[in-house]
Write a protein that holds these residues in place. Sequence first.
Motif, mmCIF file in Angstrom:
data_model
loop_
_atom_site.group_PDB
_atom_site.id
_atom_site.type_symbol
_atom_site.label_atom_id
_atom_site.label_comp_id
_atom_site.label_asym_id
_atom_site.label_seq_id
_atom_site.Cartn_x
_atom_site.Cartn_y
_atom_site.Cartn_z
ATOM 1 N N ALA A 253 0.829 -1.207 0.000
ATOM 2 C CA ALA A 253 0.000 0.000 0.000
ATOM 3 C C ALA A 253 0.866 1.260 0.000
ATOM 4 N N VAL A 254 1.904 1.274 0.829
ATOM 5 C CA VAL A 254 2.783 2.443 0.883
ATOM 6 C C VAL A 254 3.507 2.631 -0.448
ATOM 7 N N LEU A 255 3.985 1.545 -1.023
ATOM 8 C CA LEU A 255 4.716 1.644 -2.283
ATOM 9 C C LEU A 255 3.805 2.081 -3.425
ATOM 10 N N GLU A 256 2.556 1.632 -3.384
ATOM 11 C CA GLU A 256 1.596 2.070 -4.417
ATOM 12 C C GLU A 256 1.366 3.573 -4.313
ATOM 13 N N THR A 257 1.223 4.074 -3.075
ATOM 14 C CA THR A 257 1.040 5.515 -2.880
ATOM 15 C C THR A 257 2.272 6.295 -3.344
ATOM 16 N N LEU A 258 3.441 5.792 -2.994
ATOM 17 C CA LEU A 258 4.678 6.462 -3.394
ATOM 18 C C LEU A 258 4.824 6.507 -4.908
ATOM 19 N N ARG A 259 4.514 5.403 -5.562
ATOM 20 C CA ARG A 259 4.635 5.373 -7.023
ATOM 21 C C ARG A 259 3.630 6.304 -7.678
ATOM 22 N N LYS A 260 2.416 6.354 -7.127
ATOM 23 C CA LYS A 260 1.346 7.160 -7.724
ATOM 24 C C LYS A 260 1.561 8.645 -7.491
ATOM 25 N N ASP A 261 1.948 9.009 -6.235
ATOM 26 C CA ASP A 261 2.009 10.415 -5.857
ATOM 27 C C ASP A 261 3.417 11.009 -5.911
ATOM 28 N N GLY A 262 4.411 10.147 -5.892
ATOM 29 C CA GLY A 262 5.773 10.647 -5.837
ATOM 30 C C GLY A 262 6.296 10.859 -4.436
ATOM 31 N N THR A 263 5.413 10.828 -3.432
ATOM 32 C CA THR A 263 5.798 10.872 -2.009
ATOM 33 C C THR A 263 4.858 9.935 -1.254
ATOM 34 N N PRO A 264 5.235 9.486 -0.035
ATOM 35 C CA PRO A 264 4.353 8.622 0.755
ATOM 36 C C PRO A 264 3.407 9.403 1.657
ATOM 37 N N GLN A 265 3.291 10.720 1.472
ATOM 38 C CA GLN A 265 2.565 11.575 2.413
ATOM 39 C C GLN A 265 1.143 11.076 2.678
ATOM 40 N N ALA A 266 0.436 10.672 1.639
ATOM 41 C CA ALA A 266 -0.965 10.265 1.813
ATOM 42 C C ALA A 266 -1.097 8.996 2.637
ATOM 43 N N ALA A 267 -0.045 8.201 2.704
ATOM 44 C CA ALA A 267 -0.106 6.948 3.463
ATOM 45 C C ALA A 267 0.319 7.115 4.919
#
Length: 294
Positions: A253-267
Amino acid sequence: MADLLSPGPRTRLRDLIRPGAPLLAPGAYDALSARLVEQAGFDAVYMTGFGTTAGLTGRPDVGLLTGTEMVDNARRIVAAVDLPVIADGDTGYGNAINVVRTVQTYEQAGVAAIQLEDQVTPKKCGHMADKAIVPLPEMLGKIRAATDARRDPDFLIIARTDAVAVEGVDAAVARARAFAEAGADLLFVEAPVSEADVERIAGELAGVAPLVFNWAEGGRTPPLTLERMGELGFALVLYPIGTLLAATAAMRAVLETLRKDGTPQAALPGLPSFDEFTDLVGLPEIRTLEQRYR
Protein backbone atom coordinates in the motif's frame (compact mmCIF):
# COMPACT_ATOMS: atom_id res chain seq x y z
CA MET A 1 14.40 -6.90 30.84
CA ALA A 2 13.25 -10.16 32.40
CA ASP A 3 13.16 -10.52 36.19
CA LEU A 4 16.27 -12.53 37.11
CA LEU A 5 14.28 -14.38 39.78
CA SER A 6 11.47 -15.43 37.44
CA PRO A 7 11.46 -18.81 35.65
CA GLY A 8 13.38 -18.91 32.38
CA PRO A 9 11.63 -19.03 29.01
CA ARG A 10 11.88 -22.81 28.70
CA THR A 11 10.37 -23.45 32.11
CA ARG A 12 7.62 -20.92 31.39
CA LEU A 13 6.84 -22.61 28.10
CA ARG A 14 6.58 -26.05 29.72
CA ASP A 15 4.24 -24.58 32.33
CA LEU A 16 2.08 -22.97 29.62
CA ILE A 17 1.59 -26.21 27.65
CA ARG A 18 -1.75 -27.49 28.92
CA PRO A 19 -4.09 -29.65 26.79
CA GLY A 20 -7.46 -27.96 26.42
CA ALA A 21 -6.10 -24.49 27.24
CA PRO A 22 -4.31 -23.60 24.01
CA LEU A 23 -1.23 -21.40 24.15
CA LEU A 24 -1.27 -18.96 21.22
CA ALA A 25 2.03 -18.44 19.43
CA PRO A 26 1.91 -15.89 16.58
CA GLY A 27 4.57 -16.21 13.91
CA ALA A 28 7.58 -13.93 13.65
CA TYR A 29 10.00 -13.84 10.75
CA ASP A 30 12.53 -11.41 12.24
CA ALA A 31 13.41 -9.64 15.47
CA LEU A 32 11.07 -6.69 14.81
CA SER A 33 8.01 -8.86 14.24
CA ALA A 34 8.91 -10.83 17.39
CA ARG A 35 9.02 -7.60 19.43
CA LEU A 36 5.59 -6.68 18.11
CA VAL A 37 4.24 -10.09 19.16
CA GLU A 38 5.63 -9.52 22.65
CA GLN A 39 4.25 -5.98 22.86
CA ALA A 40 0.82 -7.26 21.82
CA GLY A 41 0.74 -9.30 25.02
CA PHE A 42 1.29 -12.87 23.85
CA ASP A 43 3.10 -15.43 26.00
CA ALA A 44 5.14 -17.14 23.26
CA VAL A 45 6.37 -16.50 19.73
CA TYR A 46 6.89 -18.90 16.84
CA MET A 47 9.79 -18.44 14.42
CA THR A 48 8.23 -19.43 11.12
CA GLY A 49 10.38 -21.15 8.51
CA PHE A 50 8.01 -19.95 5.77
CA GLY A 51 8.42 -16.34 6.92
CA THR A 52 12.14 -16.66 7.57
CA THR A 53 12.66 -17.95 4.03
CA ALA A 54 10.55 -15.15 2.56
CA GLY A 55 12.28 -12.51 4.67
CA LEU A 56 15.84 -13.64 4.00
CA THR A 57 15.60 -14.74 0.37
CA GLY A 58 12.32 -13.40 -1.00
CA ARG A 59 11.57 -16.95 -2.13
CA PRO A 60 9.08 -19.70 -1.18
CA ASP A 61 9.53 -22.22 1.62
CA VAL A 62 10.93 -25.14 -0.41
CA GLY A 63 14.03 -26.03 1.60
CA LEU A 64 16.30 -23.23 0.39
CA LEU A 65 17.67 -22.14 3.77
CA THR A 66 20.47 -23.86 5.64
CA GLY A 67 20.42 -24.70 9.32
CA THR A 68 22.96 -21.94 9.92
CA GLU A 69 20.68 -19.31 8.40
CA MET A 70 17.72 -20.53 10.41
CA VAL A 71 19.53 -20.65 13.75
CA ASP A 72 21.04 -17.20 13.14
CA ASN A 73 17.52 -15.82 12.72
CA ALA A 74 16.38 -17.67 15.84
CA ARG A 75 19.28 -16.20 17.80
CA ARG A 76 18.34 -12.65 16.79
CA ILE A 77 14.69 -13.25 17.73
CA VAL A 78 15.64 -14.71 21.12
CA ALA A 79 17.84 -11.68 21.81
CA ALA A 80 15.01 -9.29 20.96
CA VAL A 81 12.32 -10.64 23.32
CA ASP A 82 11.85 -12.18 26.75
CA LEU A 83 9.20 -14.59 25.45
CA PRO A 84 9.79 -18.31 24.93
CA VAL A 85 10.71 -18.78 21.25
CA ILE A 86 9.38 -21.86 19.47
CA ALA A 87 11.50 -22.31 16.35
CA ASP A 88 10.98 -24.22 13.12
CA GLY A 89 13.87 -26.64 12.64
CA ASP A 90 12.56 -28.09 9.35
CA THR A 91 13.93 -31.62 8.82
CA GLY A 92 16.93 -31.09 11.09
CA TYR A 93 19.01 -30.38 7.97
CA GLY A 94 20.14 -33.92 7.32
CA ASN A 95 20.18 -37.28 9.07
CA ALA A 96 20.09 -38.07 12.80
CA ILE A 97 23.69 -36.94 13.23
CA ASN A 98 22.83 -33.58 11.69
CA VAL A 99 19.83 -33.38 14.03
CA VAL A 100 22.20 -33.66 17.01
CA ARG A 101 24.06 -30.54 15.88
CA THR A 102 20.84 -28.73 14.94
CA VAL A 103 19.33 -29.29 18.37
CA GLN A 104 22.54 -28.22 20.09
CA THR A 105 22.84 -25.01 18.07
CA TYR A 106 19.17 -24.10 18.56
CA GLU A 107 19.49 -24.73 22.29
CA GLN A 108 22.67 -22.63 22.45
CA ALA A 109 20.78 -19.85 20.64
CA GLY A 110 18.29 -19.72 23.53
CA VAL A 111 15.32 -21.29 21.76
CA ALA A 112 12.71 -22.87 24.07
CA ALA A 113 11.36 -25.49 21.64
CA ILE A 114 12.34 -26.85 18.24
CA GLN A 115 9.96 -28.28 15.64
CA LEU A 116 11.26 -31.18 13.52
CA GLU A 117 9.36 -32.75 10.64
CA ASP A 118 9.41 -36.04 8.71
CA GLN A 119 9.67 -34.67 5.17
CA VAL A 120 12.51 -35.57 2.87
CA THR A 121 15.21 -32.99 2.21
CA PRO A 122 14.67 -30.53 0.57
CA LYS A 123 11.32 -30.05 2.28
CA LYS A 124 8.33 -27.90 1.35
CA CYS A 125 5.86 -25.80 3.28
CA GLY A 126 3.38 -28.16 4.91
CA HIS A 127 0.47 -26.62 3.01
CA MET A 128 2.04 -27.08 -0.43
CA ALA A 129 1.40 -30.03 -2.75
CA ASP A 130 3.83 -32.79 -3.78
CA LYS A 131 5.44 -33.43 -0.41
CA ALA A 132 7.34 -36.62 0.41
CA ILE A 133 8.16 -38.17 3.79
CA VAL A 134 11.08 -40.22 5.06
CA PRO A 135 10.61 -43.83 6.26
CA LEU A 136 9.30 -44.02 9.81
CA PRO A 137 12.45 -45.63 11.29
CA GLU A 138 14.54 -42.75 9.96
CA MET A 139 12.33 -40.16 11.65
CA LEU A 140 12.30 -42.10 14.91
CA GLY A 141 16.09 -42.06 14.86
CA LYS A 142 16.00 -38.29 14.43
CA ILE A 143 13.65 -37.86 17.39
CA ARG A 144 15.81 -40.05 19.61
CA ALA A 145 18.87 -38.11 18.49
CA ALA A 146 17.09 -34.83 19.30
CA THR A 147 16.09 -35.89 22.80
CA ASP A 148 19.57 -37.24 23.53
CA ALA A 149 21.28 -34.09 22.22
CA ARG A 150 19.48 -31.56 24.38
CA ARG A 151 21.23 -30.50 27.56
CA ASP A 152 18.29 -28.71 29.19
CA PRO A 153 15.39 -31.09 29.94
CA ASP A 154 12.99 -28.13 29.58
CA PHE A 155 14.01 -27.68 25.92
CA LEU A 156 10.99 -29.11 24.08
CA ILE A 157 11.03 -31.34 21.01
CA ILE A 158 7.99 -30.90 18.75
CA ALA A 159 7.66 -33.75 16.25
CA ARG A 160 5.67 -32.99 13.13
CA THR A 161 4.38 -35.42 10.52
CA ASP A 162 3.33 -34.46 7.01
CA ALA A 163 1.90 -37.91 6.36
CA VAL A 164 -1.74 -36.76 5.99
CA ALA A 165 -1.07 -35.45 2.49
CA VAL A 166 1.10 -38.43 1.52
CA GLU A 167 -0.36 -41.55 3.16
CA GLY A 168 -3.56 -40.37 4.85
CA VAL A 169 -4.85 -39.74 8.35
CA ASP A 170 -4.36 -43.31 9.61
CA ALA A 171 -0.66 -43.22 8.78
CA ALA A 172 -0.28 -39.76 10.28
CA VAL A 173 -1.84 -40.84 13.58
CA ALA A 174 0.32 -43.98 13.68
CA ARG A 175 3.43 -41.92 13.06
CA ALA A 176 2.51 -39.43 15.75
CA ARG A 177 2.05 -42.23 18.29
CA ALA A 178 5.46 -43.61 17.36
CA PHE A 179 6.98 -40.13 17.69
CA ALA A 180 5.69 -39.91 21.27
CA GLU A 181 7.14 -43.33 22.09
CA ALA A 182 10.50 -42.14 20.71
CA GLY A 183 10.48 -39.21 23.16
CA ALA A 184 8.79 -36.26 21.43
CA ASP A 185 7.29 -33.76 23.89
CA LEU A 186 4.56 -32.43 21.59
CA LEU A 187 2.90 -33.90 18.49
CA PHE A 188 2.09 -31.91 15.35
CA VAL A 189 0.01 -33.51 12.59
CA GLU A 190 0.30 -31.10 9.68
CA ALA A 191 -2.40 -30.03 7.22
CA PRO A 192 -5.55 -32.07 7.88
CA VAL A 193 -8.04 -30.81 5.31
CA SER A 194 -11.38 -31.12 7.14
CA GLU A 195 -12.74 -30.51 10.61
CA ALA A 196 -13.67 -34.18 10.77
CA ASP A 197 -10.02 -35.10 10.21
CA VAL A 198 -8.92 -32.65 12.90
CA GLU A 199 -11.45 -34.13 15.33
CA ARG A 200 -10.30 -37.66 14.54
CA ILE A 201 -6.62 -36.80 14.99
CA ALA A 202 -7.30 -35.04 18.29
CA GLY A 203 -9.48 -37.89 19.54
CA GLU A 204 -7.06 -40.67 18.66
CA LEU A 205 -4.04 -38.85 20.10
CA ALA A 206 -5.75 -37.59 23.26
CA GLY A 207 -3.55 -38.40 26.24
CA VAL A 208 -0.59 -39.51 24.12
CA ALA A 209 1.22 -36.16 24.23
CA PRO A 210 0.19 -32.47 24.02
CA LEU A 211 -1.00 -31.57 20.52
CA VAL A 212 -0.11 -28.68 18.20
CA PHE A 213 -2.63 -27.05 15.83
CA ASN A 214 -1.23 -25.09 12.90
CA TRP A 215 -3.73 -22.32 12.12
CA ALA A 216 -1.97 -21.58 8.84
CA GLU A 217 -3.53 -18.41 7.48
CA GLY A 218 -5.06 -19.32 4.11
CA GLY A 219 -3.73 -22.89 4.28
CA ARG A 220 -5.38 -26.27 3.80
CA THR A 221 -6.59 -26.78 7.37
CA PRO A 222 -10.03 -25.39 8.26
CA PRO A 223 -9.89 -22.25 10.46
CA LEU A 224 -11.32 -23.51 13.76
CA THR A 225 -12.32 -21.16 16.56
CA LEU A 226 -10.17 -20.95 19.67
CA GLU A 227 -13.04 -22.40 21.68
CA ARG A 228 -13.26 -25.43 19.38
CA MET A 229 -9.51 -26.02 19.47
CA GLY A 230 -9.70 -25.99 23.25
CA GLU A 231 -12.60 -28.45 23.24
CA LEU A 232 -10.54 -30.80 21.07
CA GLY A 233 -7.69 -30.66 23.56
CA PHE A 234 -5.01 -28.80 21.62
CA ALA A 235 -2.24 -27.37 23.81
CA LEU A 236 -0.41 -25.09 21.37
CA VAL A 237 -1.75 -23.12 18.40
CA LEU A 238 0.61 -21.61 15.83
CA TYR A 239 -0.41 -18.63 13.69
CA PRO A 240 2.65 -18.75 11.44
CA ILE A 241 2.31 -16.14 8.72
CA GLY A 242 -0.28 -13.52 9.72
CA THR A 243 2.42 -11.00 10.59
CA LEU A 244 4.22 -11.66 7.30
CA LEU A 245 1.03 -11.26 5.25
CA ALA A 246 0.08 -8.08 7.13
CA ALA A 247 3.52 -6.56 6.58
CA THR A 248 3.36 -7.46 2.89
CA ALA A 249 -0.04 -5.79 2.50
CA ALA A 250 1.10 -2.65 4.30
CA MET A 251 4.30 -2.33 2.28
CA ARG A 252 2.39 -2.80 -0.96
CA ALA A 253 0.00 0.00 0.00
CA VAL A 254 2.78 2.44 0.88
CA LEU A 255 4.72 1.64 -2.28
CA GLU A 256 1.60 2.07 -4.42
CA THR A 257 1.04 5.51 -2.88
CA LEU A 258 4.68 6.46 -3.39
CA ARG A 259 4.63 5.37 -7.02
CA LYS A 260 1.35 7.16 -7.72
CA ASP A 261 2.01 10.41 -5.86
CA GLY A 262 5.77 10.65 -5.84
CA THR A 263 5.80 10.87 -2.01
CA PRO A 264 4.35 8.62 0.76
CA GLN A 265 2.57 11.57 2.41
CA ALA A 266 -0.96 10.27 1.81
CA ALA A 267 -0.11 6.95 3.46
CA LEU A 268 1.54 8.40 6.59
CA PRO A 269 -1.68 8.79 8.68
CA GLY A 270 -2.03 5.00 8.71
CA LEU A 271 1.57 4.39 9.80
CA PRO A 272 3.36 4.70 13.16
CA SER A 273 5.05 8.06 13.57
CA PHE A 274 8.83 8.22 13.63
CA ASP A 275 8.84 8.77 17.40
CA GLU A 276 6.32 6.00 18.00
CA PHE A 277 8.44 3.56 16.02
CA THR A 278 11.67 4.45 17.80
CA ASP A 279 9.85 3.95 21.10
CA LEU A 280 8.60 0.49 20.15
CA VAL A 281 12.09 -0.66 19.12
CA GLY A 282 13.47 0.44 22.48
CA LEU A 283 15.00 3.89 22.13
CA PRO A 284 13.84 4.92 25.65
CA GLU A 285 15.81 1.97 27.07
CA ILE A 286 18.89 3.12 25.18
CA ARG A 287 18.45 6.67 26.53
CA THR A 288 18.29 5.27 30.08
CA LEU A 289 21.48 3.30 29.54
CA GLU A 290 23.19 6.38 28.08
CA GLN A 291 22.39 8.32 31.24
CA ARG A 292 23.51 5.47 33.50
CA TYR A 293 26.89 5.04 31.83
CA ARG A 294 27.56 8.65 30.91
